[in-house]
Design a protein around this motif. Structure first.
Motif, PDB file in Angstrom:
ATOM      1  N   VAL A  75       0.954  -1.194   0.002  1.00 29.52           N
ATOM      2  CA  VAL A  75       0.013   0.118  -0.071  1.00 29.52           C
ATOM      3  C   VAL A  75       1.065   1.301   0.126  1.00 29.52           C
ATOM      4  N   TYR A  76       2.094   1.031  -0.143  1.00 33.46           N
ATOM      5  CA  TYR A  76       2.931   2.175   0.052  1.00 33.46           C
ATOM      6  C   TYR A  76       2.785   3.288  -0.911  1.00 33.46           C
ATOM      7  N   SER A  77       2.634   2.988  -2.230  1.00 28.21           N
ATOM      8  CA  SER A  77       2.433   3.847  -3.151  1.00 28.21           C
ATOM      9  C   SER A  77       1.239   4.427  -3.042  1.00 28.21           C
ATOM     10  N   ALA A  78       0.208   3.668  -3.070  1.00 25.28           N
ATOM     11  CA  ALA A  78      -1.225   4.259  -2.866  1.00 25.28           C
ATOM     12  C   ALA A  78      -1.308   5.275  -1.470  1.00 25.28           C
ATOM     13  N   PHE A  79      -0.477   4.893  -0.450  1.00 27.78           N
ATOM     14  CA  PHE A  79      -0.674   5.772   0.889  1.00 27.78           C
ATOM     15  C   PHE A  79       0.119   7.199   0.547  1.00 27.78           C
ATOM     16  N   LEU A  80       1.213   7.192  -0.350  1.00 24.92           N
ATOM     17  CA  LEU A  80       1.672   8.371  -0.749  1.00 24.92           C
ATOM     18  C   LEU A  80       0.927   9.346  -1.647  1.00 24.92           C
ATOM     19  N   ARG A  81       0.426   8.684  -2.531  1.00 28.71           N
ATOM     20  CA  ARG A  81      -0.458   9.413  -3.543  1.00 28.71           C
ATOM     21  C   ARG A  81      -1.570  10.077  -2.563  1.00 28.71           C
ATOM     22  N   ALA A  82      -2.312   9.245  -1.681  1.00 23.73           N
ATOM     23  CA  ALA A  82      -3.319   9.591  -1.110  1.00 23.73           C
ATOM     24  C   ALA A  82      -3.083  10.912  -0.210  1.00 23.73           C
ATOM     25  N   ARG A  83      -1.897  10.835   0.529  1.00 23.44           N
ATOM     26  CA  ARG A  83      -1.833  11.763   1.382  1.00 23.44           C
ATOM     27  C   ARG A  83      -1.055  13.119   0.783  1.00 23.44           C
ATOM     28  N   LEU A  84      -0.467  12.644  -0.322  1.00 22.05           N
ATOM     29  CA  LEU A  84       0.441  13.883  -0.908  1.00 22.05           C
ATOM     30  C   LEU A  84      -0.553  14.680  -2.197  1.00 22.05           C
ATOM     31  N   GLN A  85      -1.869  14.161  -2.346  1.00 25.66           N
ATOM     32  CA  GLN A  85      -2.589  14.666  -3.604  1.00 25.66           C
ATOM     33  C   GLN A  85      -2.822  16.432  -3.144  1.00 25.66           C
ATOM     34  N   ARG A  86      -3.330  16.507  -2.167  1.00 28.37           N
ATOM     35  CA  ARG A  86      -3.741  17.919  -1.413  1.00 28.37           C
ATOM     36  C   ARG A  86      -2.586  18.805  -1.369  1.00 28.37           C
ATOM     37  N   VAL A 139       5.763  11.866   5.615  1.00 33.39           N
ATOM     38  CA  VAL A 139       4.849  11.153   4.907  1.00 33.39           C
ATOM     39  C   VAL A 139       5.740  10.027   4.274  1.00 33.39           C
ATOM     40  N   ALA A 140       6.757  10.119   3.830  1.00 38.50           N
ATOM     41  CA  ALA A 140       7.391   9.089   3.257  1.00 38.50           C
ATOM     42  C   ALA A 140       8.070   8.110   4.329  1.00 38.50           C
ATOM     43  N   PHE A 141       8.341   8.585   5.438  1.00 41.75           N
ATOM     44  CA  PHE A 141       8.739   7.673   6.647  1.00 41.75           C
ATOM     45  C   PHE A 141       7.790   7.143   7.507  1.00 41.75           C
ATOM     46  N   THR A 142       6.587   7.459   7.039  1.00 40.94           N
ATOM     47  CA  THR A 142       5.369   6.860   8.106  1.00 40.94           C
ATOM     48  C   THR A 142       5.342   5.450   8.226  1.00 40.94           C
ATOM     49  N   PRO A 143       5.616   4.681   7.272  1.00 44.22           N
ATOM     50  CA  PRO A 143       5.475   3.226   7.329  1.00 44.22           C
ATOM     51  C   PRO A 143       6.439   2.463   8.195  1.00 44.22           C
ATOM     52  N   ASN A 181      19.489  16.418  12.364  1.00 40.18           N
ATOM     53  CA  ASN A 181      18.378  16.987  13.528  1.00 40.18           C
ATOM     54  C   ASN A 181      17.072  17.395  12.627  1.00 40.18           C
ATOM     55  N   PHE A 182      17.484  17.764  11.252  1.00 39.97           N
ATOM     56  CA  PHE A 182      16.093  18.101  10.329  1.00 39.97           C
ATOM     57  C   PHE A 182      15.170  16.603  10.581  1.00 39.97           C
ATOM     58  N   ALA A 183      15.969  15.594  10.562  1.00 36.68           N
ATOM     59  CA  ALA A 183      15.147  14.376  10.743  1.00 36.68           C
ATOM     60  C   ALA A 183      14.824  14.163  12.013  1.00 36.68           C
ATOM     61  N   PHE A 184      15.652  13.973  13.200  1.00 37.90           N
ATOM     62  CA  PHE A 184      15.555  13.491  14.280  1.00 37.90           C
ATOM     63  C   PHE A 184      14.413  14.456  15.181  1.00 37.90           C
ATOM     64  N   VAL A 185      14.642  15.840  15.277  1.00 41.01           N
ATOM     65  CA  VAL A 185      13.603  16.825  15.795  1.00 41.01           C
ATOM     66  C   VAL A 185      12.201  16.508  15.173  1.00 41.01           C
ATOM     67  N   TRP A 186      12.185  16.891  14.035  1.00 39.93           N
ATOM     68  CA  TRP A 186      10.832  16.840  13.491  1.00 39.93           C
ATOM     69  C   TRP A 186      10.039  15.620  13.636  1.00 39.93           C
ATOM     70  N   LEU A 187      10.921  14.469  13.252  1.00 42.64           N
ATOM     71  CA  LEU A 187      10.142  13.044  13.195  1.00 42.64           C
ATOM     72  C   LEU A 187       9.700  12.690  14.858  1.00 42.64           C
ATOM     73  N   ALA A 188      10.444  13.044  15.557  1.00 45.60           N
ATOM     74  CA  ALA A 188      10.112  12.993  16.984  1.00 45.60           C
ATOM     75  C   ALA A 188       8.833  13.713  17.363  1.00 45.60           C
ATOM     76  N   VAL A 189       8.658  14.828  16.718  1.00 41.66           N
ATOM     77  CA  VAL A 189       7.232  15.493  16.897  1.00 41.66           C
ATOM     78  C   VAL A 189       5.989  14.807  16.174  1.00 41.66           C
ATOM     79  N   HIS A 190       6.598  14.427  15.014  1.00 44.82           N
ATOM     80  CA  HIS A 190       5.618  13.569  14.266  1.00 44.82           C
ATOM     81  C   HIS A 190       5.256  12.414  14.813  1.00 44.82           C
ATOM     82  N   GLN A 191       6.159  11.557  15.678  1.00 42.78           N
ATOM     83  CA  GLN A 191       6.104  10.513  16.331  1.00 42.78           C
ATOM     84  C   GLN A 191       4.902  10.785  17.691  1.00 42.78           C
TER      85      GLN A 191
END
Length: 455
Positions: free
Chosen positions: A98-109, A159-163, A203-213
């Motif tokens: 479902v990865y490609s379908a998830f990306l498209r669904a979340r990124l359309q808007r 979005v890309a790292f969500t799965p 820290n562009f990854a660690f900080v923002w992905l921590a908040v996302h988590q």
């Protein structure tokens, strides 16, 4: 339009978390208002137009960023929404990727209005350069309007790292969040104590992905002590700013040697934790407020155009200043009494012009056909991953270099890579097309869908 909005609002499922929708709209709205208020346009004796930051002119106002720097809330909301969306698609698709379908669904808007924005401003930049136009506020605008695209790039990464991050969350819970926090802390120790500067961009990854988590944790109902979160977050930020190398402002300041934003610091992570705790404390009264039909309809309307408004709000603001300069209206010194007196007029006119731009471009924010009735083709996940990667670096590159000098080969450094506007535009467009193509897959009929789900 009123009846359709009324019908859409009335059809909202009882299970929907309306407060999340309110937070999404309110966080983007706060960012827009903050940009309108902080912009300090001046004209030098040589006629050169510059856009500064009010917080740099009046440093005492920087404490306001502890409330107005609300982007962590948007990323927290994103984590919540991404978890629900991915789990829903995973459940419907069964064993199918479902990865490609998830990306498209979340990124359309997200991507469609972004690609239109890039295309319009890119074309305008080319025409201006070919026609020998520019100078003054136009050159400044070509540089500034692309800066908010950094947010789009970070969101694409989320979005890309969500799965994979959702799988870590489902296995370790708070431990996955703790690992990202530890990573952010180690980066700052290496940066400020050991003097290893080249790791700071991690820290562009660690900080923002921590908040996302934290959004994942909210989706599972595991944020049970928001008051403790808010208190620990604000206490950590205060201690780090008071006794560490971190500046007071939670947004970047012109000319500063150390920024809490670029790259994100551990102090900004503490700020994000405090904000998430604070908005969770407000959940009860806000949810009761959202039960009012008119309030919820307003949120539905704003939510349908929020990304378009975000993309074009700087264009509107600079258009207001352009009109003031063209009409020879004096621009008072930023932060002075005369400057504050002009603020209501500038904000109202900028809001009206943003409304005009939203009316022109809002159609691109409407989601297209979903991917629930489609099965991704073989290799779609890899194509989608390549597409979102190209988009990520494309929009981040544009936020760095801007649209100015698009035919001259003007470049800027993105982390350790030098990028130009044409390359960044091309990466964005190609990446978007790959995400769209990969997410469409092939249409299936009901019986075939059942076989695919049971495979």
């Amino acid at each position: 339009m009123g009846s359709s909005v009324r019908d859409l609002a009335a059809a909202t499922p009882a299970s929907r978390d309306k407060y999340i929708d309110l937070l999404r709209v309110a966080s983007l709205g706060t960012v827009v208002l903050g940009h309108w208020l902080m912009a300090a346009v001046t004209v030098g004796g040589d006629g050169k137009v510059e856009v500064g930051n009010l917080l740099a002119v009046r440093p005492g106002l920087q404490l306001l960023t502890w409330v107005l720097q609300i982007m962590p809330v948007f990323f927290f909301v994103g984590g919540f929404s991404h978890a629900l969306s991915y789990r829903s698609l995973r459940k419907k698709a069964g064993g199918t990727s479902v990865y490609s379908a998830f990306l498209r669904a979340r990124l359309q808007r997200l991507l469609r209005p972004t690609v239109v924005f890039v295309g319009v401003w890119g074309a305008a930049a080319v025409l201006l350069e070919l026609g020998g136009g520019g100078g003054g506020l136009i050159d400044v605008s070509l540089r500034l309007v692309a800066q908010p695209l950094w947010f789009i790039g970070i969101y694409l990464a989320m979005v890309a790292f969500t799965p994979p991050l959702l799988r870590l969350h489902e296995r370790y819970g708070w431990g996955a969040f703790g690992g990202l926090v530890a990573g952010a802390g180690c980066v700052d120790v290496l940066r400020f104590v050991v003097g290893v500067s080249y790791v700071e961009f991690l820290n562009f990854a660690f900080v923002w992905l921590a908040v996302h988590q934290l959004g994942f944790l909210r989706a599972d109902g595991k944020l049970r002590m928001p008051g403790v979160m808010a208190g620990c977050g604000v206490a950590g930020a205060v201690l780090l700013v008071a006794y560490g190398p971190y500046p007071l402002s939670m947004v970047g300041m012109p000319g500063e040697k150390i920024s809490n934003m670029a790259p994100p610091s551990f102090a900004l992570l503490c700020h994000g934790v405090w904000l998430v705790g604070a908005v969770e404390l407000l959940r009860g009264p806000a949810t009761r407020w959202l039960r009012r039909p008119r309030v919820w309809r307003a949120v539905v309307v704003a939510g349908g155009v929020s990304m378009t408004a975000f993309l074009w709000h700087l264009t509107a603001m600079l258009g207001v200043y352009g009109a003031l300069l063209a009409l020879d209206v004096p621009l008072p010194e930023p932060g002075s009494g005369g400057w504050w007196a002009q603020v209501p007029v500038r904000v109202v006119v900028a809001a009206a012009l943003t409304g005009v731009l939203v009316g022109a471009f809002r159609g691109f924010e409407r989601p297209g056909a979903g991917g629930e009735s489609r099965v991704p083709s073989g290799g779609a996940g890899a194509v989608a991953a390549l597409g979102v990667t190209l988009c990520l670096f494309g929009v981040l590159g544009l936020s760095t270099v801007g649209f100015g000098g698009i035919l001259e080969g003007r470049s800027a450094m993105l982390v350790a890579v030098r990028v130009t506007a044409p390359v960044a535009v091309a990466m964005t467009l190609v990446g978007w097309l790959l995400v769209e193509r990969a997410g469409r897959g092939r249409r299936v009929v009901a019986g075939e869908r059942e076989r695919a789900h049971s495979a």
